[in-house]
Enzyme design. Structure first.
Site, mmCIF file in Angstrom:
data_model
loop_
_atom_site.group_PDB
_atom_site.id
_atom_site.type_symbol
_atom_site.label_atom_id
_atom_site.label_comp_id
_atom_site.label_asym_id
_atom_site.label_seq_id
_atom_site.Cartn_x
_atom_site.Cartn_y
_atom_site.Cartn_z
ATOM 1 N N GLU A 174 19.208 -5.036 -13.684
ATOM 2 C CA GLU A 174 20.345 -4.362 -13.049
ATOM 3 C C GLU A 174 21.098 -5.270 -12.104
ATOM 4 O O GLU A 174 22.310 -5.223 -12.012
ATOM 5 C CB GLU A 174 19.839 -3.176 -12.231
ATOM 6 C CG GLU A 174 19.110 -2.172 -13.059
ATOM 7 C CD GLU A 174 18.482 -1.121 -12.192
ATOM 8 O OE1 GLU A 174 17.945 -1.445 -11.116
ATOM 9 O OE2 GLU A 174 18.543 0.041 -12.580
ATOM 10 N N GLY A 224 17.194 2.596 -11.069
ATOM 11 C CA GLY A 224 17.007 2.390 -12.502
ATOM 12 C C GLY A 224 15.547 2.282 -12.883
ATOM 13 O O GLY A 224 15.227 2.016 -14.047
ATOM 14 N N LYS A 238 2.940 1.056 7.080
ATOM 15 C CA LYS A 238 2.951 1.414 8.509
ATOM 16 C C LYS A 238 1.657 0.963 9.207
ATOM 17 O O LYS A 238 0.925 1.763 9.805
ATOM 18 C CB LYS A 238 3.143 2.928 8.689
ATOM 19 C CG LYS A 238 4.404 3.479 8.018
ATOM 20 C CD LYS A 238 5.673 2.996 8.667
ATOM 21 C CE LYS A 238 6.918 3.468 7.920
ATOM 22 N NZ LYS A 238 8.081 2.593 8.118
ATOM 23 N N ASN A 273 15.270 5.937 -0.854
ATOM 24 C CA ASN A 273 16.526 5.457 -1.456
ATOM 25 C C ASN A 273 16.936 6.276 -2.672
ATOM 26 O O ASN A 273 18.074 6.717 -2.780
ATOM 27 C CB ASN A 273 16.385 4.001 -1.895
ATOM 28 C CG ASN A 273 15.965 3.097 -0.752
ATOM 29 O OD1 ASN A 273 16.444 3.240 0.363
ATOM 30 N ND2 ASN A 273 15.046 2.192 -1.026
ATOM 31 N N GLY A 297 13.095 -5.175 -9.866
ATOM 32 C CA GLY A 297 13.730 -4.462 -8.766
ATOM 33 C C GLY A 297 14.210 -5.460 -7.726
ATOM 34 O O GLY A 297 14.160 -6.674 -7.932
ATOM 35 N N VAL A 298 14.681 -4.940 -6.609
ATOM 36 C CA VAL A 298 15.153 -5.831 -5.562
ATOM 37 C C VAL A 298 14.140 -5.825 -4.425
ATOM 38 O O VAL A 298 13.370 -4.895 -4.289
ATOM 39 C CB VAL A 298 16.547 -5.391 -5.055
ATOM 40 C CG1 VAL A 298 17.588 -5.621 -6.128
ATOM 41 C CG2 VAL A 298 16.546 -3.945 -4.621
ATOM 42 N N GLY A 299 14.131 -6.888 -3.628
ATOM 43 C CA GLY A 299 13.259 -6.907 -2.454
ATOM 44 C C GLY A 299 12.273 -8.055 -2.477
ATOM 45 O O GLY A 299 12.270 -8.902 -3.373
ATOM 46 N N ASN A 300 11.457 -8.015 -1.453
ATOM 47 C CA ASN A 300 10.531 -9.087 -1.156
ATOM 48 C C ASN A 300 9.538 -9.371 -2.291
ATOM 49 O O ASN A 300 9.333 -10.520 -2.685
ATOM 50 C CB ASN A 300 9.775 -8.654 0.114
ATOM 51 C CG ASN A 300 9.312 -9.825 0.918
ATOM 52 O OD1 ASN A 300 8.471 -10.567 0.439
ATOM 53 N ND2 ASN A 300 9.851 -10.005 2.110
HETATM 54 O O1 0RQ Z 1 9.685 1.180 5.588
HETATM 55 O O2 0RQ Z 1 11.260 -0.495 6.398
HETATM 56 O O3 0RQ Z 1 10.733 1.556 7.747
HETATM 57 O O4 0RQ Z 1 9.007 -0.221 7.455
HETATM 58 O O5 0RQ Z 1 9.046 1.979 2.743
HETATM 59 O O6 0RQ Z 1 8.854 -0.631 1.822
HETATM 60 O O7 0RQ Z 1 7.133 -2.360 1.473
HETATM 61 O O8 0RQ Z 1 9.453 -3.019 2.287
HETATM 62 O O9 0RQ Z 1 8.992 -2.263 -0.077
HETATM 63 O O10 0RQ Z 1 11.475 -2.830 -0.030
HETATM 64 O O11 0RQ Z 1 10.040 -2.911 -2.139
HETATM 65 O O12 0RQ Z 1 10.691 -0.742 -1.101
HETATM 66 C C1 0RQ Z 1 9.852 2.098 -3.314
HETATM 67 C C2 0RQ Z 1 11.365 2.023 -1.329
HETATM 68 C C3 0RQ Z 1 9.876 0.083 -1.861
HETATM 69 C C4 0RQ Z 1 11.851 0.540 -3.335
HETATM 70 C C5 0RQ Z 1 10.739 1.204 -2.463
HETATM 71 C C6 0RQ Z 1 7.917 2.193 3.605
HETATM 72 C C7 0RQ Z 1 7.715 0.867 4.261
HETATM 73 C C8 0RQ Z 1 9.145 0.429 4.516
HETATM 74 C C9 0RQ Z 1 10.082 -0.132 2.215
HETATM 75 P P1 0RQ Z 1 10.209 0.446 6.903
HETATM 76 P P2 0RQ Z 1 8.610 -2.156 1.457
HETATM 77 P P3 0RQ Z 1 10.375 -2.283 -0.842
HETATM 78 C C10 0RQ Z 1 15.972 -1.583 -9.118
HETATM 79 C C11 0RQ Z 1 14.913 -0.520 -9.260
HETATM 80 C C12 0RQ Z 1 13.132 2.844 -6.118
HETATM 81 C C13 0RQ Z 1 14.316 2.266 -6.854
HETATM 82 C C14 0RQ Z 1 13.972 1.171 -7.801
HETATM 83 C C15 0RQ Z 1 12.738 1.560 -4.025
HETATM 84 C C16 0RQ Z 1 9.867 0.937 3.282
HETATM 85 O O13 0RQ Z 1 11.258 -0.281 -4.284
HETATM 86 O O14 0RQ Z 1 13.665 2.099 -3.440
HETATM 87 O O15 0RQ Z 1 12.846 0.870 -8.110
HETATM 88 N N1 0RQ Z 1 12.429 1.867 -5.318
HETATM 89 N N2 0RQ Z 1 14.996 0.549 -8.317
HETATM 90 O O16 0RQ Z 1 6.962 0.989 5.436
HETATM 91 C C17 0RQ Z 1 5.626 5.945 3.517
HETATM 92 C C18 0RQ Z 1 4.411 5.025 1.764
HETATM 93 C C19 0RQ Z 1 5.200 3.842 1.888
HETATM 94 C C20 0RQ Z 1 6.190 3.824 2.876
HETATM 95 C C21 0RQ Z 1 6.213 1.921 1.794
HETATM 96 N N3 0RQ Z 1 3.454 5.124 0.843
HETATM 97 N N4 0RQ Z 1 4.674 6.053 2.589
HETATM 98 N N5 0RQ Z 1 6.409 4.876 3.693
HETATM 99 N N6 0RQ Z 1 6.793 2.620 2.778
HETATM 100 N N7 0RQ Z 1 5.228 2.647 1.241
HETATM 101 C C22 0RQ Z 1 17.090 -1.448 -8.122
HETATM 102 C C23 0RQ Z 1 18.045 -0.310 -8.373
HETATM 103 O O17 0RQ Z 1 17.749 0.619 -8.996
HETATM 104 C C24 0RQ Z 1 19.398 -0.341 -7.798
#
Ligand code: 0RQ
Length: 503
Positions: free
Chosen positions: A293, A387, A407, A383, A268-271
């Protein structure tokens, strides 16, 4: 610009973005290019948004249905959401204004697997597509199109739309030409045949997109960058998550379940994903492959260092630094990168055949391994599933990763029952947090629950989960997957009411 638009038939359709936008009518389904901030149209959506605002100011309704590859950028999702110009949007999105409108209930959003979008369009599930609005890097003399920094669903949009508007973006590296592999062998059931791809770097199609020139109603010249910013360096939590995952991969190699070059990686994307990739480099891995992807800056470095031998994806989401690196070493990267339509990059047949290692982020998981990737408190979209489902269900391994709390500790990412299910207990093999890793393969529901509590939960929430599980084991209606139905979602309810899951 003229050196990018070589077909005189299509050059004759050159016009301003405003004139092109005037060809789009209220109620149209407009299928646009764009995948993870790359290759989206940059001028016509802004001109369209301006028209919508004028119409709205005059008391007229003007909204369209927008289909894309995945997330785009402020110049597309942002401006159209701001103009309140979308009545429907699909699939994945990540724009804050758009997200707010979806969650306010003023805009219909359909969250579907990225591999499904093209075929659902072919099946007619979304109705007719009036307009395709697609960014390309160039138009050849024979009318074939040089794809842009993402392929996404463009092949399907160009084939299926009644009318086509092309944006030819001179900012896109000319060197993209030849990197794409557009497969034209897909058919509808029952005529389908096996897709002849056996390795991540196989080329099974052609480097150009086809379009019927008679359908092209407008060509717009642009010179504007994709909006990708470099990722921040991985933080300590991400590094710990990556550390657990790398240890697990080493363990799988020792057990003989993975070889030295692992299996094709999807990340996936991100940190966290970045930390995992960086960890692979430090872990001495060589000659790995990626069937994924999105190719981001970090993957370029891995290719340069020989950690990755090849990367296949549907989108090339590079920061300005990444673009500079790519342009400086084009010949090197061209040998090692393939960009495909997302129906191929995410195809269940291919993911299963290649045996991908799927590594994705999650919002929350429950005791039994169900995963929620998309909805905060079961109702607020983040989001979309993207994929992740394509890869998780069909991969050799499916891993989901998250910090154990969100949070500032007010939310536990491990909960009694997830408030929304994207990936069921049947699709999830491994859960990782900074606390540790739970390998759920081959375990019954209660065995999984014990491991999730022990390995993944944050110490502040561990006793609460243990208490829930113990009482559920005694009092549950059934003892196979024990639950206390009145309490199962009480942590989320408490969060909604008080801002914290803590009692
Ligand atoms: O919110 O930015 O407001 O603080 O979710 O969380 O920890 O930065 O993690 O950037 O990896 O995102 C699932 C969203 C995780 C992402 C998800 C809040 C947290 C923060 C982001 P703030 P992090 P990430 C390839 C595959 C689905 C699509 C996918 C995603 C924000 O990985 O969109 O996998 N996945 N695609 O504070 C409430 C919880 C939380 C929460 C985190 N339990 N409840 N808020 N957050 N956990 C790419 C493509 O398909 C294109």
């Amino acid at each position: 610009m003229s050196d990018r638009i070589l077909d005189p038939r299509l050059r004759a359709r050159l016009m301003s973005a405003a004139d092109a936008a005037a060809l789009i009518r209220p109620g149209d389904t407009v299928a646009m290019s764009g995948f993870t901030g790359a290759g989206y149209p940059k001028a016509v959506p802004q001109a369209l948004a301006a028209r919508m605002q004028q119409a709205h100011a005059a008391g007229q309704a003007f909204r369209v249905q927008v289909l894309t590859g995945a997330s785009t950028a402020p110049e597309l999702d942002g401006v159209l959401a701001h103009a309140r110009g979308m009545e429907l949007r699909l699939p994945y999105q990540s724009d804050p204004t758009l997200r707010a409108q979806i969650n306010a209930g003023t805009l219909d959003y359909i969250d579907i697997h990225l591999s499904h979008v093209a075929q659902y369009t072919w099946f007619g599930f979304f109705g007719p597509v009036e307009v395709a609005l697609v960014e390309v890097a160039g138009i050849r003399a024979d009318g074939r199109l040089v794809p842009s920094s993402s392929v996404g669903n463009n092949k399907t949009w160009l084939d299926q739309a009644e009318q086509v508007i092309l944006e030819v973006n001179a900012w896109q590296p000319a060197a993209l030409e030849g990197m794409h592999d557009i497969y034209y062998g897909t058919a509808l059931p029952p005529q389908r045949k096996p897709i002849p791809l056996l390795a991540a770097d196989d080329r099974i199609g052609e480097p150009y997109l086809r379009v019927d020139p008679a359908k092209v109603v407008a060509v717009v010249a642009t010179d504007a960058p994709d909006r990708n910013s470099p990722f921040a360096a991985p933080d300590a939590t991400s590094q710990r998550i990556a550390g657990h995952l790398l240890e697990f991969l080493a363990h799988e190699r020792r057990r003989g379940r993975l070889g030295d070059t692992l299996l094709p990686l999807q990340s996936g994307v991100g940190n966290i994903a970045n930390a995992v990739l960086a960890g692979l480099a430090e872990g001495g891995y060589r000659d790995l492959t990626a069937f994924t992807e999105v190719i981001q800056d970090g993957m370029l470095r891995l290719l340069r260092e020989g950690v990755l031998r090849v990367a296949s994806a549907t989108s090339f989401s590079l920061s300005p630094d990444g673009i500079a690196e790519f342009n400086a070493n084009v010949d090197f990267y061209r040998q090692r990168i393939v960009l495909r339509p997302q129906e191929i990059s995410n195809h269940p047949e291919l993911i299963r055949r290649l045996g991908c290692i799927a590594m994705n982020g999650m919002l929350e998981a429950d005791l039994y391994g169900n995963v929620n990737s998309t909805h905060v408190a079961g109702s607020r979209i983040m989001n979309g599933i993207g994929g992740s489902g394509d890869f998780a269900r069909n991969g050799y391994l499916s891993v989901f990763m998250s910090a154990s709390t969100a949070k500032g500790g007010a939310i536990s990412s491990l909960v009694p029952m997830v408030s929304h299910v994207d990936h069921t207990e049947h699709d999830v093999m491994v859960l990782v947090t900074e606390q540790g890793l739970a390998d759920l393969r081959g375990l019954s529901p209660k065995q999984r629950a014990r491991l999730v509590i022990e390995r993944c939960a944050h110490p502040d929430y561990r006793p609460l989960l243990q208490d829930y599980f113990d009482r559920a084991c005694r009092e549950s209606y059934g003892k196979h997957t024990p639950h206390l139905l009145r309490e199962a979602l009480s942590w989320h309810q408490r969060f909604v009411e008080t801002g914290s899951m803590r009692p």
